[in-house]
Scaffold this motif. Structure first.
Motif, PDB file in Angstrom:
ATOM      1  N   GLY A  85       5.102  -8.227   3.357  1.00 44.71           N
ATOM      2  CA  GLY A  85       5.981  -7.895   2.242  1.00 44.71           C
ATOM      3  C   GLY A  85       5.762  -8.763   1.024  1.00 44.71           C
ATOM      4  N   VAL A  92       1.425  -5.065  11.346  1.00 39.26           N
ATOM      5  CA  VAL A  92       2.347  -5.880  10.548  1.00 39.26           C
ATOM      6  C   VAL A  92       2.544  -5.252   9.170  1.00 39.26           C
ATOM      7  CG1 VAL A  92       1.797  -8.078  11.649  1.00 39.26           C
ATOM      8  CG2 VAL A  92       0.419  -7.295   9.722  1.00 39.26           C
ATOM      9  N   ALA A  93       3.664  -5.608   8.551  1.00 42.16           N
ATOM     10  CA  ALA A  93       3.871  -5.278   7.143  1.00 42.16           C
ATOM     11  C   ALA A  93       3.965  -6.602   6.407  1.00 42.16           C
ATOM     12  CB  ALA A  93       5.149  -4.481   6.948  1.00 42.16           C
ATOM     13  N   LYS A  96      -1.809  -6.652  16.344  1.00 43.77           N
ATOM     14  CA  LYS A  96      -0.434  -6.161  16.257  1.00 43.77           C
ATOM     15  C   LYS A  96      -0.181  -5.669  14.838  1.00 43.77           C
ATOM     16  CE  LYS A  96       4.045  -7.546  18.049  1.00 43.77           C
ATOM     17  NZ  LYS A  96       4.940  -7.026  17.069  1.00 43.77           N
ATOM     18  N   GLU A 133       5.106 -14.281   3.417  1.00 45.33           N
ATOM     19  CA  GLU A 133       4.926 -13.674   4.744  1.00 45.33           C
ATOM     20  C   GLU A 133       3.453 -13.724   5.156  1.00 45.33           C
ATOM     21  OE1 GLU A 133       8.538 -10.452   4.142  1.00 45.33           O
ATOM     22  OE2 GLU A 133       6.703  -9.779   5.116  1.00 45.33           O
ATOM     23  N   PRO A 159       0.831  -1.207   0.000  1.00 45.69           N
ATOM     24  CA  PRO A 159       0.000   0.000   0.000  1.00 45.69           C
ATOM     25  C   PRO A 159       0.864   1.255   0.000  1.00 45.69           C
ATOM     26  CG  PRO A 159       0.065  -0.958   2.192  1.00 45.69           C
ATOM     27  CD  PRO A 159       0.816  -1.907   1.292  1.00 45.69           C
ATOM     28  N   ASP A 160       0.309   2.347  -0.560  1.00 43.88           N
ATOM     29  CA  ASP A 160       1.017   3.630  -0.513  1.00 43.88           C
ATOM     30  C   ASP A 160       0.854   4.264   0.865  1.00 43.88           C
ATOM     31  OD1 ASP A 160       1.749   3.324  -3.153  1.00 43.88           O
ATOM     32  OD2 ASP A 160      -0.045   4.313  -3.915  1.00 43.88           O
ATOM     33  N   GLY A 189      -7.059 -11.142 -26.594  1.00 45.50           N
ATOM     34  CA  GLY A 189      -6.377 -12.204 -27.324  1.00 45.50           C
ATOM     35  C   GLY A 189      -7.314 -13.067 -28.148  1.00 45.50           C
ATOM     36  N   ALA A 196       2.779 -17.118   6.325  1.00 43.77           N
ATOM     37  CA  ALA A 196       3.380 -17.335   7.634  1.00 43.77           C
ATOM     38  C   ALA A 196       2.486 -16.745   8.729  1.00 43.77           C
ATOM     39  CB  ALA A 196       4.776 -16.721   7.680  1.00 43.77           C
ATOM     40  N   LEU A 197       1.815 -15.646   8.417  1.00 44.02           N
ATOM     41  CA  LEU A 197       0.895 -15.060   9.397  1.00 44.02           C
ATOM     42  C   LEU A 197      -0.332 -15.940   9.599  1.00 44.02           C
ATOM     43  CD1 LEU A 197       0.692 -11.299   8.352  1.00 44.02           C
ATOM     44  CD2 LEU A 197       1.635 -12.203  10.461  1.00 44.02           C
ATOM     45  N   ARG A 241      -5.931  -3.112 -24.420  1.00 44.44           N
ATOM     46  CA  ARG A 241      -5.515  -3.543 -23.093  1.00 44.44           C
ATOM     47  C   ARG A 241      -5.663  -2.451 -22.050  1.00 44.44           C
ATOM     48  NH1 ARG A 241       0.296  -5.227 -24.038  1.00 44.44           N
ATOM     49  NH2 ARG A 241       0.332  -5.575 -21.839  1.00 44.44           N
ATOM     50  N   ALA A 242      -5.762  -1.186 -22.490  1.00 43.41           N
ATOM     51  CA  ALA A 242      -5.848  -0.083 -21.539  1.00 43.41           C
ATOM     52  C   ALA A 242      -7.254   0.043 -20.959  1.00 43.41           C
ATOM     53  CB  ALA A 242      -5.435   1.221 -22.215  1.00 43.41           C
TER      54      ALA A 242
END
Lengths: 368, 510
Positions: free
Chosen positions: B74, B71-72, B69, B78, B59-60, B350, B81-82, B408-409
């Motif tokens: 990444g 957390v970040a 708690k 991860e 996130p920005d 496509g 793991a959480l 595609r845009a």
């Protein structure tokens, strides 16, 4: 500091053309370092390589002579590559074109008249087409990768040429040198000026024709669609097989024309080394020229300069002429690398944002 | 259930892509043991939010707290793991490998494969997800493949499972079993973040809901008490016409006087690829003015049927396909379009459109053979193609970033509107369409369905293949079901029930 590539929502039109210029800049920097490492004065070497050939009339002429086969082959390759067909064997199609075009002047040296030259050129085109049709057939019929088959056919073609000029086609008056007899006057492409010949006109016509074909015609649209999205091409009612065959035939034919034009225009006979790797260098010209016929023309002139520059650097500084290949390779690598910026933009963060150490999550898990 | 422990709390999540804020200060609270619906149109920011929670995007701005708690996250490992697991909409399974091998590949490298088969069996039994660890994936139906993904996720003992449109490929019966599993997981205290377009199932299944629109949270309704119409209104910001339009259409239809405009007779086709489905004696007729819906679970021959109708894979027998009474079985797509037919395939990028090409080029793609003004003497008329693309964009309300952007845009929904509009604009006499509103937001889906209905009302024959039963029931006059390459006889929509169709989709007609 964190460097990140972010996808652009659309390809950047600006970067499409900025990328080759950036690649050239990087090539100059690379060249500076290379010459310095080899113990030459980089400025003098780069001057001898890139600038000096542009200051004399004879070398400018020579650039045009060398750019001619590059442009002829390169525009054909731009077409196949746009159609997502990877013809790596233009060198072979060039060689077979030269061989087929030489059948008449070598085997029937007494034949004369104004029709012999057009007949030779037609044979050269057909020979190149036929050679390119082989990988097309294997791709369409068996799904064999044209990258491998077309490349392998290069060596077959070169050995064929080698055998011909050392065996059945060896010049009876040639003191056993591996070369064919010299072509008679009617079988030589007339000169434009100095060493430049009419083959250059063919190249310009090919560039214009393919620019129109690719950009403005339904057929060219068909090739581009098949190349970009084969399933959409089938859905549109285009045939992928026919496209593969057509683009390979056209690019093979143009390579064959380049081959016979070089032999009948510049060289005047067949011998084992009729090409300093034009068929491979043209791949670089195609990419450097953005697979756009007009771009390929410019890129061909630039790559011709690397040939002449290599000779010039060898003469004035004593650098090995293998440096030409090094520069050509460097240009290709840099342009392909810079092309990443067409679809991605570079983002540099001063430092990593709200960072917790990587181990943090594991600790967090202990909390109930 | 506000009393439960808060498991995941995201606060003020912001994520920008260029000028667009995909997530604009989003708050989300998920409690343990809760099935939490994440609702929103396409492009509302659901996938972005989920990717941030799963660690594949950063996130920005904003914070994520896990079990109280901060957390970040990444990267996805991860997240795992959480204790955050994810079941994707598009499965990432290796077709040539067995169930156990696919699961082993997803586990940490040091997990060891000994005892895995036993683990798989015990987890799959415990949660009512029967799986044979030794079965090869290529032979398994979609519902079973999804079970593999879920079991794979459960083996890592997650405390939160994110599910992205899990029922989009399931039969109603399979979906019901999935709900049982999810309820059992929730009962054990596991939280589920459930993304879906299907309002009915959210009302049935979920305890809490967060609705996103344009990257912001627009509401947190209680799915147990809110009506489907209320939820839909919150999502799209306007009233959505659903059942009403359908009833109105039905009454205008009927009668067998209209001529048959599209006919398929005894079409059999061997399967094209190793994982394809063979068509087995398929027959159907569509009359002018009606919509025939072809229901079925993905991978039962829909792609093959569409390819046979469009001519991408021509039939062996020229008489097997007829358009307006003219045999065209061996014709390609362009020739069939010249007979007045139009086709809209399922894949937008496509297949229906070339992603790297501009809309004007994509307009030429299917119309070069039928619109003589686009191609004269083999030359493309680029300015005419541009004005055609502009007309489609305006008539069908395609929101495009600039004048003539690359396909595609465009967002999925807008590209679909363009692709549908490109064909409707031709006023074809016969239209075959596959998954008309797949992955499209409700607003766009409504417009697309309305367009198909209007085409049929104008006298065209429309054949719509869809895996979305709600869509089939909404738009069809008659319904047939495709299962394992066989097509059931078409029955009037008013004389069939959701259950009857569901049974046929599950293969009861075989």
């Amino acid at each position: 500091m964190q460097v990140e590539l972010r996808q652009r929502s659309e390809a950047s039109r600006l970067m499409v053309w900025l990328s080759p210029l950036l690649a050239l800049l990087l090539t100059f920097i690379f060249g500076t370092l290379l010459f310095a490492a080899l113990g030459y004065d980089p400025l003098r070497a780069l001057y001898a390589y890139f600038i000096k050939p542009l200051t004399e009339a004879w070398s400018l002429e020579e650039i045009v002579v060398k750019a001619t086969p590059l442009a002829l082959i390169g525009v054909g390759l731009a077409l196949v590559f746009r159609a997502n067909v990877w013809n790596i064997g233009a060198e072979g199609q060039y060689t077979v074109g030269a061989i087929c075009g030489s059948v008449l002047p070598v085997m029937l040296p007494d034949l004369q008249g104004p029709l012999i030259l057009p007949a030779m050129l037609a044979c050269g085109v057909l020979g190149g087409m036929a050679w390119a049709a082989i990988p097309a057939f294997f791709r369409i019929r068996f799904g064999a990768s044209e990258i491998l088959t077309s490349l392998m056919l290069v060596y077959v073609a070169q050995l064929l040429l080698d055998w011909l000029v050392r065996g059945p086609w060896r010049d009876p008056d040639g003191y056993n040198f591996p070369e064919s007899r010299l072509f008679a006057a009617d079988a030589v492409i007339p000169a434009l000026a100095g060493r430049m010949h009419f083959g250059t006109i063919f190249a310009l016509i090919a560039v214009a024709a393919l620019a129109i074909l690719l950009g403005r015609t339904l057929k060219g649209f068909e090739f581009r669609v098949i190349g970009a999205a084969p399933r959409a091409g089938t859905f549109a009612g285009f045939s992928e097989r026919r496209s593969i065959l057509a683009v390979l035939a056209v690019s093979g034919g143009l390579a064959g024309l380049a081959g016979i034009a070089e032999v009948a225009g510049t060289i005047g006979q067949l011998h084992p080394s009729i090409s300093p790797g034009y068929g491979f260098t043209a791949i670089i010209a195609a990419f450097l020229g953005r697979l756009n016929p007009l771009g390929v023309l410019c890129a061909s002139l630039l790559l011709a300069l690397t040939y002449i520059g290599g000779e010039s650097a060898q003469v004035s500084l004593g650098v090995s002429d293998k440096i030409t290949r090094v520069f050509q390779g460097a240009i290709l690598i840099f342009v392909l690398a810079c092309d990443v910026f067409i679809r991605y933009r570079l983002h540099i963060h001063p430092r990593r944002q709200p960072a917790c150490p990587i181990h943090e999550p594991a600790q967090a898990k202990e909390v109930p | 259930m506000p009393g439960r422990n808060v498991l995941l709390e995201a606060r003020g999540i912001v994520k920008r892509f260029g000028g667009l804020a995909a997530n604009d200060h989003i708050d989300l609270t998920v409690r343990a043991g809760e099935i939490h619906a994440l609702l929103g149109e396409n492009g509302a920011g659901k996938s972005t939010l989920v990717k941030i929670l799963y660690g594949s995007l950063q996130p920005d701005a904003g914070t994520v707290a896990w079990a109280g708690k901060q957390v970040a996250i990444g990267n996805p490992s991860e997240a795992r793991a959480l204790g955050i697991g994810m079941v994707f909409q598009h499965f990432s399974l290796f077709e040539g490998l067995t169930v156990a091998e696919n699961i082993a590949l997803a586990l940490p490298p040091n997990a060891g494969r000994r005892g895995l088969a036993a683990d798989v069996r015990s987890v799959s039994e415990a949660y009512g997800l029967p799986l044979d660890p030794a079965a090869r994936v290529s032979g398994l139906p979609v519902g079973v493949r999804q079970r593999i993904e879920i079991v794979r996720c459960l083996l890592q003992r997650p405390r939160l499972i994110v599910m992205d449109e899990p029922t989009s490929v399931l039969t109603p019966q399979e979906a019901e079993r999935l709900f049982e599993t999810l309820r059992r997981l929730a009962g054990e205290g596991c939280a589920v973040l459930y993304i879906s377009h299907r309002l009915e199932e959210i009302r049935q299944l979920c305890h809490a809901a967060t609705v996103l629109r344009h990257g912001r949270v627009v509401g947190q309704p209680d799915p147990k008490t809110a009506t489907a119409a209320q939820l839909a209104r919150m999502m799209v910001g306007v009233d959505v016409e659903g059942e009403g339009g359908r009833r109105a259409r039905r009454s205008r239809r009927g009668g067998t006087a209209a001529p048959v405009r599209l006919a398929v007779r005894g079409l059999s086709q061997s399967r094209g690829t190793a994982f394809g489905v063979a068509l087995d004696d398929v027959s159907l007729e569509v009359r002018g003015g009606e919509i025939l819906g072809v229901a079925g679970v993905a991978g039962n021959g829909q792609d093959e049927l569409f390819a046979a109708l469009s001519g991408e894979v021509p039939a062996l027998d020229h008489a097997a396909v007829e358009i307006d009474g003219r045999a065209c079985g061996r014709m390609g797509p362009a020739a069939r379009r010249r007979l007045g037919a139009a086709f809209i395939p399922e894949e937008r990028l496509g297949h229906a459109a070339v992603p790297e090409m501009r809309l004007s080029d994509n307009a030429v793609l299917t119309r070069h053979g039928t619109d003589p003004e686009l191609v004269t003497g083999g030359l493309l008329r680029l300015s005419r193609a541009r004005s055609l693309a502009r007309r489609i964009v305006q008539r069908f309300d395609v929101r495009a970033p600039s004048g003539d952007p690359e396909a595609r845009a465009l967002s999925g929904g807008n590209l679909q509107k363009f692709v549908v509009g490109r064909e409707l604009d031709r006023k074809p006499g016969v239209l075959a369409v596959s998954q008309p509103s797949w992955g499209v937001d409700i607003g766009a889906a409504t417009e697309i369905r309305r367009g198909l209905a209007a085409l049929a009302d104008g006298g065209a024959a429309v054949l719509a293949i869809s895996q979305d039963l709600d869509e089939i029931l909404e738009i069809s006059d008659r319904i047939a079901v495709i299962s394992r390459g066989r097509l059931s006889p078409a029955v009037p929509a008013s004389e069939t029930t959701r259950e009857a169709i569901g049974l046929l989709m599950g293969g009861a007609g075989d």
